[in-house]
Design a protein around this motif. Structure first.
Motif, mmCIF file in Angstrom:
data_model
loop_
_atom_site.group_PDB
_atom_site.id
_atom_site.type_symbol
_atom_site.label_atom_id
_atom_site.label_comp_id
_atom_site.label_asym_id
_atom_site.label_seq_id
_atom_site.Cartn_x
_atom_site.Cartn_y
_atom_site.Cartn_z
ATOM 1 N N LEU A 69 30.529 20.286 20.034
ATOM 2 C CA LEU A 69 29.398 19.988 20.921
ATOM 3 C C LEU A 69 28.822 18.616 20.593
ATOM 4 O O LEU A 69 28.499 18.335 19.440
ATOM 5 C CB LEU A 69 28.307 21.041 20.748
ATOM 6 C CG LEU A 69 28.384 22.282 21.637
ATOM 7 C CD1 LEU A 69 27.295 23.259 21.222
ATOM 8 C CD2 LEU A 69 28.231 21.916 23.109
ATOM 9 N N PRO A 70 28.651 17.756 21.591
ATOM 10 C CA PRO A 70 28.043 16.449 21.329
ATOM 11 C C PRO A 70 26.524 16.577 21.143
ATOM 12 O O PRO A 70 25.946 17.604 21.513
ATOM 13 C CB PRO A 70 28.399 15.650 22.577
ATOM 14 C CG PRO A 70 28.587 16.663 23.654
ATOM 15 C CD PRO A 70 29.063 17.922 22.997
ATOM 16 N N PRO A 71 25.887 15.539 20.586
ATOM 17 C CA PRO A 71 24.510 15.698 20.086
ATOM 18 C C PRO A 71 23.446 16.117 21.114
ATOM 19 O O PRO A 71 22.670 17.037 20.853
ATOM 20 C CB PRO A 71 24.180 14.326 19.503
ATOM 21 C CG PRO A 71 25.240 13.400 19.979
ATOM 22 C CD PRO A 71 26.445 14.229 20.269
ATOM 23 N N PHE A 72 23.402 15.454 22.273
ATOM 24 C CA PHE A 72 22.329 15.790 23.214
ATOM 25 C C PHE A 72 22.516 17.210 23.751
ATOM 26 O O PHE A 72 21.582 18.009 23.813
ATOM 27 C CB PHE A 72 22.282 14.786 24.379
ATOM 28 C CG PHE A 72 21.288 15.172 25.441
ATOM 29 C CD1 PHE A 72 19.943 14.882 25.284
ATOM 30 C CD2 PHE A 72 21.692 15.864 26.576
ATOM 31 C CE1 PHE A 72 19.009 15.270 26.240
ATOM 32 C CE2 PHE A 72 20.765 16.259 27.540
ATOM 33 C CZ PHE A 72 19.429 15.951 27.373
ATOM 34 N N THR A 73 23.737 17.508 24.131
ATOM 35 C CA THR A 73 24.030 18.824 24.709
ATOM 36 C C THR A 73 23.702 19.917 23.694
ATOM 37 O O THR A 73 23.112 20.953 24.042
ATOM 38 C CB THR A 73 25.512 18.885 25.120
ATOM 39 O OG1 THR A 73 25.772 17.763 25.969
ATOM 40 C CG2 THR A 73 25.844 20.151 25.868
ATOM 41 N N LYS A 74 24.032 19.641 22.450
ATOM 42 C CA LYS A 74 23.739 20.621 21.398
ATOM 43 C C LYS A 74 22.230 20.840 21.274
ATOM 44 O O LYS A 74 21.761 21.977 21.214
ATOM 45 C CB LYS A 74 24.311 20.107 20.071
ATOM 46 C CG LYS A 74 24.372 21.170 19.003
ATOM 47 C CD LYS A 74 24.735 20.580 17.652
ATOM 48 C CE LYS A 74 26.129 19.970 17.659
ATOM 49 N NZ LYS A 74 26.481 19.381 16.363
ATOM 50 N N VAL A 118 10.381 15.432 30.589
ATOM 51 C CA VAL A 118 10.584 14.381 29.586
ATOM 52 C C VAL A 118 9.621 14.520 28.415
ATOM 53 O O VAL A 118 9.807 13.893 27.386
ATOM 54 C CB VAL A 118 10.413 12.960 30.172
ATOM 55 C CG1 VAL A 118 11.592 12.583 31.013
ATOM 56 C CG2 VAL A 118 9.120 12.826 30.923
ATOM 57 N N SER A 119 8.584 15.332 28.581
ATOM 58 C CA SER A 119 7.621 15.421 27.482
ATOM 59 C C SER A 119 8.092 16.320 26.339
ATOM 60 O O SER A 119 7.402 16.455 25.344
ATOM 61 C CB SER A 119 6.252 15.868 28.000
ATOM 62 O OG SER A 119 6.422 16.893 28.937
ATOM 63 N N VAL A 120 9.264 16.931 26.464
ATOM 64 C CA VAL A 120 9.810 17.680 25.334
ATOM 65 C C VAL A 120 10.332 16.664 24.319
ATOM 66 O O VAL A 120 11.398 16.088 24.490
ATOM 67 C CB VAL A 120 10.940 18.621 25.797
ATOM 68 C CG1 VAL A 120 11.609 19.279 24.610
ATOM 69 C CG2 VAL A 120 10.395 19.662 26.750
ATOM 70 N N SER A 121 9.533 16.438 23.277
ATOM 71 C CA SER A 121 9.814 15.286 22.419
ATOM 72 C C SER A 121 11.084 15.446 21.585
ATOM 73 O O SER A 121 11.749 14.473 21.284
ATOM 74 C CB SER A 121 8.622 14.999 21.521
ATOM 75 O OG SER A 121 8.341 16.171 20.779
ATOM 76 N N GLU A 122 11.454 16.685 21.243
ATOM 77 C CA GLU A 122 12.625 16.809 20.354
ATOM 78 C C GLU A 122 13.934 16.408 21.018
ATOM 79 O O GLU A 122 14.942 16.275 20.348
ATOM 80 C CB GLU A 122 12.714 18.213 19.765
ATOM 81 C CG GLU A 122 12.875 19.326 20.769
ATOM 82 C CD GLU A 122 11.801 20.408 20.617
ATOM 83 O OE1 GLU A 122 10.625 20.114 20.919
ATOM 84 O OE2 GLU A 122 12.158 21.516 20.204
ATOM 85 N N LEU A 123 13.925 16.231 22.335
ATOM 86 C CA LEU A 123 15.157 15.798 23.001
ATOM 87 C C LEU A 123 15.200 14.280 23.211
ATOM 88 O O LEU A 123 16.165 13.750 23.756
ATOM 89 C CB LEU A 123 15.319 16.526 24.338
ATOM 90 C CG LEU A 123 15.574 18.032 24.191
ATOM 91 C CD1 LEU A 123 15.560 18.722 25.535
ATOM 92 C CD2 LEU A 123 16.885 18.303 23.478
#
Ligand SMILES: *Cc1c(COP(=O)(O)O)cnc(C)c1O
Length: 714
Positions: free
Chosen positions: A129-134, A182-187
Motif C-alpha cells: 500500500l502506498p503512503p496516502f492510500t494507506k 481538507v481539514s483532516v490534518s493527519e492526511l
C-alpha cells in the motif's frame, strides 16, 4: 479474500499431517487455500490471481528455485518454506532479497505458524500500500466522527432521505467514509504538498523517474494549463503542436501568449505522422518568428507524445536539439511508458536531466492506467521555481479535492511499481501483438475481404515499438525522418477496405464509421474513428475475454456485411434516426453510399490539403476570446468564412485536430480547409446518424452550419 497457495510434498505422512493442521487453522482465519497441481500451475495462479497473499511450499523438494521464480512475478509476496528438521539450509536466503520465512514440519506448532503467516500477510499489505492510500484506509478504519464538510458526513446525510438512501447503497459505505474534508490534518494537504499527500508525490516521482511529481484531480486538461501558466508568461511566444488537445487552446485563451505552431505530417488515412525534425530546427523557428506578428524567440514548447494514433517521438533528440527553456510533452495517452523497457528514449521522463532545460510530462492516469476519471499527473525534470509553480497549481485546483481520486492516482503508481507492474505491461503488450497477428491471420486466410492492421509487414513482429523507417511502405508517410517516430504496439489501428496505402480510393469501400457504429451496438466503444481506420487501445484493463469479444464482433460484422443485412437489423440506432430514410436499405448500399460521397469529395486529398496550409493568425487566441466576451462577434454560415476571423476553435471529430484556432482567418489559400468542413457537414446531411461532431460550428434548424466570427475585422 485472502488466498494462500500450498505446494506440498504429498505421500510423506510426517509432512502431510502438519500441513493438514495448518489448512484447518488458516480456514478458520478466513483464508482460502488452493493446492496447485505443479509449479506451472502455481506460477499461473500467482500471475493471474491478485488475491494470493502467500505461498507455502516444501523446501526439501523445491529449494530456492521456486521462490526465485515467484519473486520474478511479485517480489513482495511472502513465501513460507517448510523443511524437515534434518535439512540444512544451503544458502543464505537473506542475500537473495527474497521474502522467505522458514518453518519446520512439527506437530503442535500450528498456532505459532498461523500467527506468523498472519503477520506476514499484514506486513505484505503494509508493504504494497502506498503512503496516502494507506493513511486514508487507516483513517476510515478508525471511524472518526467529523463535524465538517462534505455535508453528507460520511454518508449519514444520504441515509436520511429515500432517494439519498438509494444513492448511498449504490456507491457503498467506503466511498462515503473516504470522501473527507481538507481539514483532516493527519492526511496532509494536496495544495500545500504536506503530510501523506507529499509522501504520495515523492512515491510517484520515484516510480515515474521524475525529479518532482504532482497529482492533479481535474484531468490533464488542468495539468496542461498548470504547466503552461507557469512556463509561458504573458507576452511570450510558445511553440505549440498544431495537433494539440483543446486544453492547450484554452491555455492560450487564458494566458496572453503568441503561438507558433509545429506542423505535423499526415498520411492518406488521416493518421498523424508527428512533427518532422525540420520543424524543430533553429532556421525554421527563426523564419516563423519573423513571419508572426508580435513574436519573439519562444520560451516554451508543447508536443503531443504520443500522437492520437500511438506514435511516439525519439524524445532524446528533441530534448537535446530544441532550443527553448522548457519542453512539455503532453502524454495524456501514455501514462505507462516508464514501466516497460520498450519505451526507453521515447517519453518525457526517460533518461537524465538536460542541462539548462526543464522537461514536463503530463499524463492522464485515468486514460490508460487504473484510476478514477480526472486522475492526472505532472512530472518534472530540471530546475524550476517550486513556490511560483505552486501558485499556478493552486490557481487550477479546487480547495476541496476528492481524496478518492487522489488515492487512485497514487494506487495506480503502486500498481506499476516492481515486478507486478512489469508483468502488467508485458501482458498488455503481448496481448496486443497477439491480437494483431490474429487479424493478419484471418485476413490471409479470408477469400474475400477482412480488416487489416496498420503495422510493419512481416510474420515475426517482435513486441517492441516499431520504427517508421523512411521508404517503408506500410506506414504511408512520404517524408519521414530516420529514427524519429515509433509505433506503440498497444495502440492498434485497424483499416477497413476502401483506400490503399497511397490514398487511392477503391471502387467499393466500408467507411470506418459504419463499423464503429456496429461495434457500439455490440458494447464495444472504439477509441477513435477515421475515414477508413479505427483505433483500439490495449491497456492493462484489456483481458483475454475482451480481446476475444472484439475479434468476434469484427467477424460478425463481416458475416452480416457479406450477407447484406438490412440497416434496420444491423444498425438499429442509425435506423431509428430516420426510419423512413433507412427503410429497406441494406448495409452494402449504406457503406457504398458514404464511400461514394467520400470519393466524390476526394476526402484523403482534401484532408491532407486542409491541414497543410495553416490559416493566418490575425490576433492571438486570448485577444479573440476577449472580443467574444465584449460581444464583438457575429454568426455567419460556414460557407462565408473566407476572409473572416474565427472567434472560436473549429475542431471536427474525427480527426479531433483543430482546423482553425481562435483569432485565425481563412484565406483563399485555405479553401481546402473550408471544403473539408463543408464535406463533413454534407455527409451528415445525406446520412442521418453520420453527422460529424464539429466543435465551434453550430447546426441550424435548416441543417446548415454557422460559426462565430469577429465583427469588423477582415
Ligand atoms: C485527453 C487528453 C487531454 C486531457 O486529459 P483529461 O485527463 O481528459 O483532462 C490532454 N491532452 C491530450 C493529448 C489528451 O488526449
Amino acid at each position: 479474500m485472502k488466498i494462500i497457495a500450498i505446494m506440498n510434498h504429498f505421500g510423506v505422512l510426517a509432512k502431510e499431517a502438519p500441513i493438514e493442521e495448518l489448512h484447518k487453522k488458516l480456514l478458520a482465519e478466513n483464508y482460502r487455500i488452493i493446492y496447485p497441481e505443479d509449479v506451472d500451475d502455481l506460477m499461473e495462479l500467482v500471475d493471474n490471481n491478485a488475491k494470493v497473499c502467500g505461498v507455502v511450499f516444501d523446501w526439501d523438494t523445491w529449494s530456492v528455485l521456486l521462490p526465485k521464480n515467484i519473486s520474478g512475478l511479485n517480489e513482495q509476496l511472502p513465501m513460507y518454506a517448510f523443511s524437515s528438521q534434518r535439512t540444512q539450509l544451503e544458502i543464505d536466503v537473506d542475500d537473495l532479497g527474497l521474502n522467505l520465512h522458514f518453518f519446520e514440519y512439527a506437530f503442535d506448532a500450528v498456532d505459532e505458524i498461523a500467527a506468523r503467516i498472519q503477520r506476514g500477510t499484514d506486513a505484505y499489505f503494509d508493504a504494497i500500500l502506498p503512503p496516502f492510500t494507506k493513511a486514508l484506509f487507516r483513517y476510515v478504519d478508525e471511524g472518526k466522527y467529523t463535524f465538517c464538510t462534505p455535508g453528507h458526513m460520511g454518508g449519514t446525510a444520504f441515509q436520511q432521505s429515500p432517494v439519498g438512501s438509494l444513492f448511498y447503497d449504490f456507491f457503498g459505505a467506503n466511498t462515503m467514509k473516504s470522501d473527507i474534508s481538507v481539514s483532516v490534518s493527519e492526511l496532509g494537504s494536496l495544495l500545500d504538498h504536506s503530510g501523506p499527500h507529499r509522501e504520495a508525490e515523492n512515491y510517484i516521482a520515484d516510480a515515474f523517474n521524475a525529479d518532482r511529481s504532482y497529482m492533479v484531480t481535474n484531468g490533464t486538461s488542468t495539468a496542461n494549463k498548470i504547466v503552461g501558466m507557469y512556463a509561458a508568461p504573458a507576452g511570450s511566444t510558445i511553440l505549440v503542436d498544431r495537433n494539440c488537445h483543446k486544453s492547450l487552446t484554452h491555455l492560450m485563451i487564458m494566458s496572453d501568449v503568441t503561438p507558433i505552431y509545429f506542423r505535423p505530417t499526415r498520411n492518406a488515412w488521416g493518421i498523424l505522422g508527428g512533427i518532422p525534425r525540420s520543424e524543430f530546427a533553429r532556421e525554421t523557428i527563426e523564419a516563423r518568428v519573423k513571419q508572426t506578428p508580435g513574436a519573439s524567440w519562444p520560451v516554451h514548447a508543447v508536443i503531443t507524445n504520443s500522437t492520437y494514433d500511438g506514435l511516439l517521438y525519439n524524445t532524446d533528440y528533441i530534448k537535446q536539439t530544441l532550443d527553448v527553456k522548457s519542453i512539455h510533452f503532453d502524454s495524456a495517452w501514455v501514462p505507462y511508458t516508464n514501466f516497460s523497457p520498450i519505451y526507453k528514449g521515447l517519453c518525457g521522463m526517460s533518461g537524465t536531466r538536460v542541462p539548462g532545460k526543464v522537461i514536463y510530462e503530463t499524463q492522464s492516469t485515468h486514460k490508460l492506467l487504473a484510476a478514477f476519471s480526472q486522475a492526472s499527473m505532472i512530472h518534472i525534470k530540471g530546475e524550476f521555481e517550486e513556490e511560483t509553480f505552486n501558485e499556478a497549481f493552486m490557481m487550477h485546483t479546487s480547495t476541496s479535492p476528492h481524496y478518492g481520486i487522489v488515492a487512485s492516482i497514487e494506487t495506480s503508481a503502486a500498481m506499476m511499481k516492481g515486478n507486478t507492474g512489469k508483468r502488467l505491461m508485458e501482458n498488455s503488450i503481448l496481448r496486443a501483438v497477439r491480437f494483431r497477428k490474429e487479424i493478419k491471420k484471418i485476413k490471409a486466410s479470408s477469400e474475400s475481404w477482412f480488416f487489416d492492421v496498420w503495422q510493419p509487414e512481416g510474420e515475426s513482429l517482435a513486441p517492441c515499438c516499431w520504427n517508421l523507417t523512411p521508404g517503408a511502405e506500410w506506414h504511408g508517410f512520404k517524408n519521414i525522418d530516420e529514427g524519429h517516430m515509433f509505433l506503440d504496439p498497444i495502440k492498434v489501428t485497424l483499416l477497413t477496405p476502401g483506400m490503399d496505402k497511397q490514398g487511392k480510393m477503391e471502387e467499393q469501400g466500408i467507411p470506418a464509421s459504419i463499423v464503429a457504429k456496429y461495434l457500439d451496438q455490440h458494447g464495444i466503444i472504439v477509441e477513435k474513428t477515421g475515414p477508413y481506420n479505427l483505433l483500439f487501445l490495449f491497456s492493462i484493463g484489456i483481458n483475454k475475454t475482451k480481446a476475444l469479444s472484439l475479434l468476434r464482433a469484427l467477424n460478425d460484422f463481416k458475416r452480416d456485411y457479406d450477407r447484406n443485412a438490412f440497416v434496420k437489423e444491423m444498425l438499429p440506432s442509425v435506423y431509428e434516426q430516420q426510419p423512413t430514410f433507412y427503410a429497406g436499405m441494406r448495409i452494402q448500399e449504406l457503406a457504398n453510399g458514404i464511400h461514394k460521397l467520400i470519393r466524390q469529395h476526394k476526402l484523403p486529398e482534401l484532408m491532407f490539403r486542409a491541414f497543410e496550409t495553416l490559416p493566418t493568425m490575425v490576433m492571438n487566441p486570448h485577444a479573440a476570446f476577449q472580443k467574444e466576451l465584449h460581444g464583438e462577434i457575429e454568426e455567419v454560415y460556414v460557407d462565408e468564412m473566407i476572409g473572416r476571423v474565427s472567434a472560436n476553435m473549429i475542431l471536427p471529430y474525427p480527426p479531433g485536430v483543430p482546423l482553425v484556432m481562435p483569432g485565425e482567418m481563412l484565406t483563399e489559400e485555405n479553401r481546402p480547409t473550408l471544403e473539408f468542413i463543408q464535406m463533413l457537414c454534407e455527409i451528415g446531411a445525406w446520412y442521418p446518424g453520420f453527422e460529424t461532431d464539429i466543435h465551434g460550428a453550430y447546426r441550424q434548424p435548416d441543417g446548415r452550419y454557422t460559426v462565430k466570427v469577429i465583427k469588423n475585422v477582415q
